[in-house]
Design an enzyme around this catalytic site. Structure first.
Site, PDB file in Angstrom:
ATOM      1  N   CYS A   7      10.385  -5.783 -15.070  1.00 43.39           N
ATOM      2  CA  CYS A   7       9.161  -5.859 -15.870  1.00 43.39           C
ATOM      3  C   CYS A   7       9.165  -4.850 -17.026  1.00 43.39           C
ATOM      4  O   CYS A   7       9.967  -4.971 -17.945  1.00 43.39           O
ATOM      5  CB  CYS A   7       7.947  -5.676 -14.962  1.00 43.39           C
ATOM      6  SG  CYS A   7       6.404  -6.296 -15.657  1.00 43.39           S
ATOM      7  N   HIS A   8       8.295  -3.828 -16.998  1.00 44.36           N
ATOM      8  CA  HIS A   8       8.252  -2.809 -18.047  1.00 44.36           C
ATOM      9  C   HIS A   8       9.225  -1.659 -17.777  1.00 44.36           C
ATOM     10  O   HIS A   8       9.355  -0.758 -18.609  1.00 44.36           O
ATOM     11  CB  HIS A   8       6.840  -2.237 -18.186  1.00 44.36           C
ATOM     12  CG  HIS A   8       5.866  -3.174 -18.851  1.00 44.36           C
ATOM     13  ND1 HIS A   8       5.379  -4.306 -18.230  1.00 44.36           N
ATOM     14  CD2 HIS A   8       5.286  -3.140 -20.090  1.00 44.36           C
ATOM     15  CE1 HIS A   8       4.530  -4.922 -19.043  1.00 44.36           C
ATOM     16  NE2 HIS A   8       4.459  -4.251 -20.171  1.00 44.36           N
ATOM     17  N   CYS A  45      -1.441  -5.995  12.081  1.00 43.74           N
ATOM     18  CA  CYS A  45      -2.769  -5.469  11.761  1.00 43.74           C
ATOM     19  C   CYS A  45      -3.874  -6.281  12.448  1.00 43.74           C
ATOM     20  O   CYS A  45      -3.973  -6.307  13.663  1.00 43.74           O
ATOM     21  CB  CYS A  45      -2.935  -5.424  10.252  1.00 43.74           C
ATOM     22  SG  CYS A  45      -4.259  -4.331   9.688  1.00 43.74           S
ATOM     23  N   HIS A  46      -4.712  -6.968  11.667  1.00 37.95           N
ATOM     24  CA  HIS A  46      -5.778  -7.794  12.236  1.00 37.95           C
ATOM     25  C   HIS A  46      -5.300  -9.206  12.599  1.00 37.95           C
ATOM     26  O   HIS A  46      -6.077  -9.998  13.150  1.00 37.95           O
ATOM     27  CB  HIS A  46      -6.941  -7.908  11.246  1.00 37.95           C
ATOM     28  CG  HIS A  46      -7.773  -6.669  11.119  1.00 37.95           C
ATOM     29  ND1 HIS A  46      -7.301  -5.529  10.507  1.00 37.95           N
ATOM     30  CD2 HIS A  46      -9.037  -6.392  11.522  1.00 37.95           C
ATOM     31  CE1 HIS A  46      -8.244  -4.597  10.532  1.00 37.95           C
ATOM     32  NE2 HIS A  46      -9.306  -5.096  11.141  1.00 37.95           N
TER      33      HIS A  46
END
Length: 387
Positions: A119-120, A312-313
């Site tokens: 990208c940059h 996680c959840h």
């Protein structure tokens, strides 16, 4: 052979995905990754930015996760590393003006070691003069600087475009991570085997941003076929994600994340054609656990004894599907009640990055555990990387 070592050059407001996906993917593959930032020490934080194309003339930006550095810039010895990764975002705009950064990049380029920039990040390549005479791509706005530095510009025909020129690997945006990371692993001498697998991701609105994209692109980078589906949605539609972070409050904070593009249509899925199921966390599992078709899908994988990886959840769905009885598993601590009531033996996630495998079931507590989470799923699938 000693483990490969990679350096990740960070800065404030680097793009969120462009730092965390390669950081955790490479660790999952058994590679040691040190993340450093000029002027900061190990344990310090870099802010990140969520960049995405949202129909405007350029990308939008919102605040991303807080990224914790694990090494100190002033202490690094470039000769001890096998490769360097430069994330994009806004950080490269100022990093390109720091002499120590330019010197570091020049050392890697001149040594012939693997150098990957996205990208940059290619602004830093231009500043260091290491793109001269080399074929490379980048986010289109970086083209003037690369051309002025003498690079042979390759126009990215898609946001996932990746270009390889010797030891230099460049990509246009994080959409190109799978190819970008795969080429980098190859440049490090890695050989991937056993990756002819088909994996299904069960998605929903406001799933955790990292918990879907990091394993999704990490598995794609290995060469797996990965599909992401969401009930009542079709291929090409998106799910909004949530950035859950730990910022000193009594529970996690939430910020808006990237929009995640689905790759398949939920109603068309033939579960029998997949080798494994991955369930991200976040807030999506709360409502997905109420969907009978989701419960049936999960039961298919568990009854077929195919690998199921939930983080996680996500374990709220496993509990609702009644597939945890007699199993050992962990989850985000707030989900302990669901897990215990479902008849599972609770495994304390201490530290929060701990993950566990019980037969065909891999469970993790939160996104800091992605390296273990992904590597344990790889082990169940028989995917290996040798150097």
């Amino acid at each position: 052979m000693a483990p490969k070592r990679v350096l990740l050059l960070c800065g404030d407001f680097m793009e969120d995905y462009e730092v965390m996906v390669p950081f955790q993917a490479l660790q999952a593959y058994g590679i040691t990754v040190d993340a450093v930032c000029p002027g900061k020490k190990s344990g310090d934080v870099c802010r990140t930015a969520v960049h995405q194309l949202s129909g405007h003339q350029t990308y939008s930006e919102t605040r991303g996760h807080n990224f914790v550095l694990n090494a100190t810039f002033d202490d690094i010895d470039a000769t001890s590393y096998d490769g360097l990764v430069l994330p994009g975002g806004r950080a490269p705009e100022y990093l390109a003006h720091i002499p120590g950064v330019v010197e570091l990049v020049t050392k890697f380029a001149s040594s012939g070691k693997a150098l990957a920039s996205i990208c940059h990040g290619q602004l830093i390549l231009a500043a260091a003069g290491v793109a001269k005479g080399r074929k490379c791509t980048a986010f289109p706005a970086v083209r003037p600087a690369l051309v002025a530095s003498g690079a042979h510009w390759v126009e990215p025909d898609t946001n996932s475009a990746t270009v390889v020129d010797g030891n230099l690997i460049t990509a246009a945006t994080y959409e190109g991570h799978p190819e970008f990371i795969r080429h980098f692993v190859k440049a490090l001498g890695g050989n991937i085997s056993g990756s002819d697998k088909k994996i299904l991701f069960l998605c929903g609105d406001y799933m955790e941003d990292y918990e879907v994209m990091v394993p999704f692109q990490s598995l794609q980078a290995l060469g797996c076929h990965v599909d992401a589906v969401c009930p009542k949605k079709k291929a090409g539609e998106t799910c909004p994600t949530a950035i859950h972070d730990f910022e000193g409050d009594q529970t996690y904070s939430e910020k808006p994340g990237h929009d995640f593009a689905l790759t398949a249509t939920y109603g068309d899925v033939d579960a029998s054609s997949y080798d494994a199921l991955v369930i991200p966390g976040g807030r999506a599992p709360e409502y997905l656990a109420l969907d009978e078709s989701v419960i049936a899908l999960v039961k298919h994988f568990t009854e077929s004894k195919k690998p199921v990886a939930s983080i996680c959840h996500g374990q709220q769905i496993l509990a609702a599907a009644d597939v945890l009885k007699g199993r050992k598993c962990t989850a985000f601590p707030a989900v302990k009640l669901n897990v215990v009531l479902a008849g599972a033996t609770w495994l304390e996630p201490d530290p929060i990055s701990r993950c566990f495998t019980d037969g065909n079931l891999v469970t993790g507590a939160a996104w800091p555990g992605h390296p273990e989470f992904i590597s344990q799923l790889m082990a169940l699938l028989g995917i290996k990387i040798s150097f």
